[in-house]
Write a protein that holds these residues in place. Structure first.
Motif, short mmCIF file in Angstrom:
data_model
loop_
_atom_site.label_atom_id
_atom_site.label_comp_id
_atom_site.label_asym_id
_atom_site.label_seq_id
_atom_site.Cartn_x
_atom_site.Cartn_y
_atom_site.Cartn_z
N PRO A 200 53.69 64.71 70.70
CA PRO A 200 53.20 64.36 69.37
C PRO A 200 53.24 65.54 68.41
O PRO A 200 53.23 66.69 68.84
N THR A 202 51.41 67.92 65.91
CA THR A 202 50.01 68.34 65.76
C THR A 202 49.77 69.18 64.52
O THR A 202 48.62 69.40 64.14
N VAL A 210 45.00 63.44 66.41
CA VAL A 210 45.94 63.47 67.55
C VAL A 210 45.47 62.50 68.62
O VAL A 210 46.26 61.74 69.19
N GLU A 213 46.14 58.92 67.60
CA GLU A 213 47.55 58.60 67.73
C GLU A 213 47.92 58.31 69.17
O GLU A 213 48.66 57.35 69.45
N LEU A 214 47.43 59.14 70.08
CA LEU A 214 47.75 58.94 71.49
C LEU A 214 47.09 57.68 72.03
O LEU A 214 47.65 56.98 72.87
N ARG A 217 49.22 54.64 71.19
CA ARG A 217 50.53 54.47 71.80
C ARG A 217 50.43 53.63 73.07
O ARG A 217 49.44 53.63 73.76
#
Length: 218
Positions: A200, A202, A210, A213-214, A217
């Motif tokens: 990703p 950062t 962050v 976002e993870l 996914r």
């Protein structure tokens, strides 16, 4: 305190895998093999014993210069862009070292040309992947898992370093310089694919962004 059981959570496991694999790819560029065995490598390339010792000082000098340049650029370029550029440069110089060793006739300039490409690899590596991997490991983990995740990823990184360090001399002895560096180049291509698909961005993001976002996914 979070620990092994938290790896059952998909987004945490994904983050830890990304950090660990990135550390492995950093070490599998072979940078520490050059730093530890540069003199022996240059002798194999055609330098005399004394000449190899003197020439190997260039690796240390350009390592320092690379780190200096990397620190100057690290907050001006996106992390993923810098990682992709670093792997591309490192892979290109690996190919050039291997091609020079394999295809160049045994002329007096051959060892010096190999030295130039090795030094260029060291400079590119230390200016990009070297400091950036450590920075990313500090940026991708939320506070609640940071100590555990950092510890695990750094352990994997140094195990990879040990493997490359102990494996480099026998591999060079068995295969020669050119196939060894072509092998490093192949690993570099895998590193490019890994960064492009998994790591990703950062830069300019908070730990919470962050993490979100993870988590999002699949």
């Amino acid at each position: 305190v979070m620990g092994w059981f938290d790896l059952a959570v998909p987004w945490i496991r994904r983050l830890v895998v990304i950090g660990a694999v990135l550390g492995v790819f950093q070490q599998f560029t072979g940078i520490n093999s050059i730093m530890y065995y540069g003199t022996q490598l240059l002798q194999t390339a055609g330098f005399s014993s004394n000449g190899a010792v003197i020439a190997n000082t260039a690796n240390g000098l350009f390592s320092l210069l690379g780190i200096t340049v990397g620190i100057m650029l690290i907050n001006k370029i996106n992390r993923r862009t810098m990682l992709l550029g670093g792997f591309a440069l490192v892979t290109a110089f690996h190919v050039l070292v291997g091609a020079s060793a394999m295809f160049m006739p045994a002329v007096p300039a051959k060892p010096y040309i190999i030295l130039v490409f090795v030094v260029a690899f060291v400079f590119a590596m230390q200016g990009t992947l070297g400091p950036l991997t450590w920075l990313l490991l500090s940026e991708i983990f939320p506070l609640k898992i940071r100590s555990f995740a950092m510890g695990l990823c750094v352990f994997v990184l140094w195990m990879a370093d040990a493997g490359v360090t102990f494996g480099f001399p026998p591999v060079v002895a068995a295969l020669g310089i050119a196939p060894t560096f072509f092998l490093f180049a192949g690993i570099g291509v895998l590193g490019i694919i890994f960064v492009a698909t998994m790591v990703p961005e950062t830069r300019g993001k908070t730990l919470e962004e962050v993490e979100a976002e993870l988590r999002g996914r699949r």
